[in-house]
Every structure is written in C-alpha cells, then in structure tokens.
Enzyme design. Structure first.
Site, PDB file in Angstrom:
ATOM      1  N   LYS A  77       0.744  -1.281   0.049  1.00 25.83           N
ATOM      2  CA  LYS A  77       0.097  -0.069   0.102  1.00 25.83           C
ATOM      3  C   LYS A  77       0.684   1.243   0.008  1.00 25.83           C
ATOM      4  CE  LYS A  77      -3.683   2.264   2.958  1.00 25.83           C
ATOM      5  NZ  LYS A  77      -4.710   2.002   3.843  1.00 25.83           N
ATOM      6  N   SER A 152      -9.618   1.948   3.087  1.00 24.95           N
ATOM      7  CA  SER A 152      -8.664   2.518   2.219  1.00 24.95           C
ATOM      8  C   SER A 152      -7.825   1.943   1.581  1.00 24.95           C
ATOM      9  CB  SER A 152      -7.794   3.664   3.203  1.00 24.95           C
ATOM     10  OG  SER A 152      -6.961   3.144   4.049  1.00 24.95           O
ATOM     11  N   SER A 176      -9.534  -0.512   7.478  1.00 22.66           N
ATOM     12  CA  SER A 176      -9.110  -0.376   6.076  1.00 22.66           C
ATOM     13  C   SER A 176      -8.385  -1.553   5.370  1.00 22.66           C
ATOM     14  CB  SER A 176      -7.974   0.695   6.115  1.00 22.66           C
ATOM     15  OG  SER A 176      -8.688   1.946   5.810  1.00 22.66           O
TER      16      SER A 176
HETATM   17  N1  GLN Z   1     -12.694   4.055   7.016  1.00 21.95           N
HETATM   18  C1  GLN Z   1     -12.042   4.402   7.954  1.00 21.95           C
HETATM   19  C2  GLN Z   1     -11.385   5.939   7.818  1.00 21.95           C
HETATM   20  O1  GLN Z   1     -11.705   6.601   7.000  1.00 21.95           O
HETATM   21  C3  GLN Z   1     -10.719   3.454   8.341  1.00 21.95           C
HETATM   22  C4  GLN Z   1      -9.585   3.897   7.429  1.00 21.95           C
HETATM   23  C5  GLN Z   1      -8.421   3.057   7.967  1.00 21.95           C
HETATM   24  O2  GLN Z   1      -8.556   1.998   8.573  1.00 21.95           O
HETATM   25  N2  GLN Z   1      -7.251   3.573   7.365  1.00 21.95           N
HETATM   26  O3  GLN Z   1     -11.077   6.523   8.987  1.00 21.95           O
END
Ligand code: GLN
Length: 478
Positions: A77, A152, A176
């Site tokens: 990532k 994400s 994410s």
């Molecule tokens: N969707 C969550 C956020 O927007 C989690 C994101 C993540 O785990 N990086 O914060």
C-alpha cells in the site's frame, strides 16, 4: 500461465522442486497487472526490478539458500516506506517524495527473499472506505467495475483479488484492511495493536494504526505475520512479546470454540438482509459443528463510531501538521510569504476529506472543546476496551459481519461523508480496543458480491484467530 490459486507454501514446493521459477511467477503477476490496468490498483509497478530480483532468488533457491518467503510476490500500500521508491499515501502533498529507508515490515519481507512488485493505490492518508479519496483516481472492484473495492487499502485488496500479487500489505486504522477484504472476497487481518512495528508506515492515527495483511489464503497471512511481527528498536510502542510460529500452529488439532456474536449487529437496521442471512447460516453451521455460539449485548456499541472519529481525526490533525511545504513533497508555487506558503500548500496538496478531518481534529483538540470531546472520547475508549476484555473472559472470539453492506456503487456517497463513515460501523471496534480481527469470505449476496465475516480475539491471540478462521472456511467444504 494463469496466476496460481494456491497458498505460498505450495508454490514454494514447486519452486524448490524447480517445477516453477520466481521469474515465471513474477511474469505471471505482471501479465495480470497489465491486463487489468483499468482497475487502477497499482500506482507504480516495479517490473524490471522485480524480475531481476526474482532471477537472483531463483539462484538462491537452487543453492538451497532461499529465505522463508523466497519468491513470495508482495504489493505494498502506498503508505509503506520502501527505500529509494516513492511513497505518496495516495496524496498530492507527498509529490516526488522518495523513501530513504525501508520500513521494518518491508525490511523483514526483503530479508526473507520476498519480491516487492509495486506500490498500491489507496485513499489519501488512509482516510476513506471506498478508495474514492485517492488523489490518483478510484480503484475498481474486479467483480463489478461499477462498484468500489472498499478502502482505504482498496488497491491492495484488488491486487490480491485478481492475482496481481500473492499477498499485499495494507494498513488498518479503522477497518481499512478488513473492509476491502470483505468487498473483494478475500481474507484480511488486522493484528493486535503493537504486534507489528509502525516504523516506516506513514501515520494517520498513531494509536490505532496497524499494518495488516491480505491474501486469499490463511496460511500466507500466518507466515507473513510471523516474519514481520515483533520487537523493533525503531518503534518504542511495539510489543516485545515473543512471536509465535503462526504458520506451524495453524495445523494444530481442531478445537471447540466459544464464540459470542453481537446481537445488536445482526439486528441493526443498516445491515443488508443477505449479510444477516449469511452470518446467521454460518452461526448455525458452527453450532452444528459443536462450537458454542451465543448472542451478547454491548450497550457501548453506539459510541464506537463517534469515539473513533473524534480520536482518529485528533491524531490525524497532529500527524499531518508535518506536511507544510518545507519538509516533504509538494510546495505551492503561488506563495508570497511564509504563511501563504503553508496555507496554499496545504489547501492545494490535501484533498477535501483530509482537509475535513484535519479541521475536525483541530476542533476537538482546541482549548475550548478539548475536555468535551477529546478527553471524553479517551475515557469512552478506555471503557470500551475494559468491557470488551470482559467478553474474552467467557469467549474465545467475537463474531460479526465485517460490513453493513456489500460493495456499493462508485459515487454513491458524494456529498455526505457521514454516510460513508457508517461503512465502518462494525470494523472500528477492533481498533478502538486494540485487539486483533480478521475478515474472511462468507458467501455472496444476490448480485454475486462477496460478504465478509469478521472474527475478533483477545490481545495477541492471532494464532487462535487464524486457526478458527481456517476452521470456519473449512465448514463450507464439509
Ligand atoms: N474508513 C476508516 C476511515 O476513514 C478507516 C480507515 C483506515 O482504517 N485507514 O478512517
């Protein structure tokens, strides 16, 4: 040759018997990456480099000197630092930034002869649940190109879903890794907070951030976890607890587990009916297989999302203050003085969602509101963790859906960020409490979109969590 749909340990047997080479493997993955460019999963592909490294590792294998992960093809990532390669966190503000060192997890993969194939698209700084917040465009779900892959770590999930690589490393601050794994029909693990060093992981919410692992196979997740976990002098928050041989422990004798499921989650109005059905069916199967599965109530559940979004944005506002146009990446060309350089750089460099979260985080940390929001949320977080730990006195696992819906359509939530925050309804709990959690595939909805089942365990119980995941997946084979 098609990508091989088998766990790495089987690939390794083929490599050791010289029935397959690392160069073949990398070439296969590169072909898939090329054929599926439209999915926008990779921001950069290290083709030449990966092939050259594969040739070198083939020689090592021939000499019997291949590392534990020799020939494992991994994608990263875009939040993980890989020396002499770009890392942009899906953001324009890190334009041109090149890592000067390897993050600890990346270094440990390399030390065991894994092959890094490329850098994967994601929501900017990990903020999002659909991969639509990337400065480099959305990622498409390969099952249905009109739908999101989740976020994400969307690029990382799609890369594994399609066979662009065997394993991806993502990051999970509030879901994410698990949420995109669920949307893409693969497995994704978020380990216990502090199990894996965060050195070389671009920060979002430091007290939540965890590196996580995607694969189609639990065996791969166990092996990679075993390699990248453990004490690290570069991260004082990482646990010094001994790292178990997760991959060996997977094959232990089958156990009968005590599993609690959250009554509230299954009864939740936001839950797609087909997900409810799939999870209920799984619960019945588990019961018939002799496991104890019982409902529990968790009244603090309604505070989960607000607690997460207050604390994660507060931490983000502080972590992202370093992107000021002086030290890293992008600097606005249209500036008159120091103040305008800061403000224009941050306005032009950060996307809308990141700006929104910095504002929110700065607000909850501001002198007048600090106690009302930040301090209170810290207290609620401590309470949630305490209550969750109590559940593990009586149960081995908590079972929940990973997400309230299956993969939704691109552009479904353009003007309402809160709607999108609800996608994290079931995933933030593990981050708020710091416990390990995994999403594994659990059937499909009527449109053929994958459903994810989530299992959580007590701190540092990854071994048991992976064993149970395998057992749950094998129920379908019986
Ligand atoms: N969707 C969550 C956020 O927007 C989690 C994101 C993540 O785990 N990086 O914060």
């Amino acid at each position: 040759m098609q990508p091989l749909n088998i766990p790495y340990f089987q690939i390794r047997q083929l490599l050791d018997r010289r029935e397959l080479s690392c160069v073949d493997l990398v070439s296969n993955h590169l072909t898939v990456i090329n054929n599926k460019k439209h999915l926008n999963a990779f921001l950069e592909v290290y083709s030449e480099e990966a092939l050259a490294r594969a040739a070198g590792i083939d020689l090592k294998i021939k000499d019997g000197k291949g590392g534990k992960l020799a020939g494992l093809v991994v994608g990263l990532k875009d939040v993980l630092c890989y020396k002499d390669h770009r890392a942009h966190a899906g953001s324009k503000i890190l334009d041109g930034f090149i890592s000067q060192y390897n993050g600890t997890a990346v270094q440990r993969l390399i030390d065991e002869d894994a092959i890094i194939i490329g850098r994967q698209n994601c929501d900017e700084f990990g903020m999002g649940s659909s991969n639509e917040n990337s400065a480099f465009g959305s990622v498409l779900n390969d099952i249905d190109n009109t739908r999101v892959p989740g976020g994400s770590s969307g690029g990382s999930a799609v890369a594994v879903q399609t066979g662009m690589c065997q394993v991806s490393l993502g990051s999970d601050t509030g879901g994410s890794v698990r949420q995109p794994a669920a949307f893409c029909g693969i497995a994704g693990l978020k380990p216990t907070y502090s199990r894996i060093s965060r050195h070389g992981l671009i920060a979002y919410g430091s007290s939540f951030d965890c590196i996580g692992i995607f694969s189609k196979c639990i065996e791969d997740i166990a092996l990679v976890l075993e390699v990248i976990s453990g004490a690290d002098d570069f991260d004082s928050t990482v646990s010094r607890k001994q790292v178990p041989a997760y991959s060996q422990e997977l094959t232990g004798k089958p156990s009968k587990y005590r599993i609690a499921y959250l009554r509230d989650a299954l009864g939740n109005k936001a839950l797609q009916p087909e997900i409810k059905e799939a999870i209920t069916l799984k619960i019945d199967q588990l019961k018939s297989a002799g496991h104890r599965v019982e409902a529990f109530d968790f009244p603090l559940n309604e505070y989960m999302l607000p607690t997460y979004y207050i604390l994660a944005t507060a931490e983000a506002s502080s972590n992202l203050s370093r992107y000021d146009g002086v030290r890293y990446g992008y600097r606005s060309p249209a500036t008159k003085d120091l103040t305008s350089m800061y403000s224009r750089t941050r306005k032009e460099g950060f996307g809308r969602e990141v700006q929104r979260r910095i504002l929110l985080g700065t607000f909850v940390l501001s002198a007048s509101y600090y106690d009302a929001y930040y301090t209170k949320a810290q207290k609620v977080r401590a309470l949630i963790r305490k209550e969750i730990k109590k559940i593990f006195e009586d149960y081995d696992f908590i079972l929940m859906p990973t997400t309230p819906t299956t993969a939704f359509e691109l552009g479904k939530h353009p003007d309402n960020p809160v709607e999108l925050y609800l996608a994290d309804l079931f995933s933030v709990q593990a981050n708020v409490a710091g416990i390990p959690a995994i999403s594994i595939p659990c059937g499909k909805d009527q449109q053929g979109l994958p459903i994810g089942l989530q299992l959580m365990a007590d701190d540092f119980e990854e071994s048991k969590l992976l064993q149970c995941s395998k057992a749950v997946l094998e129920l379908d084979l019986k």
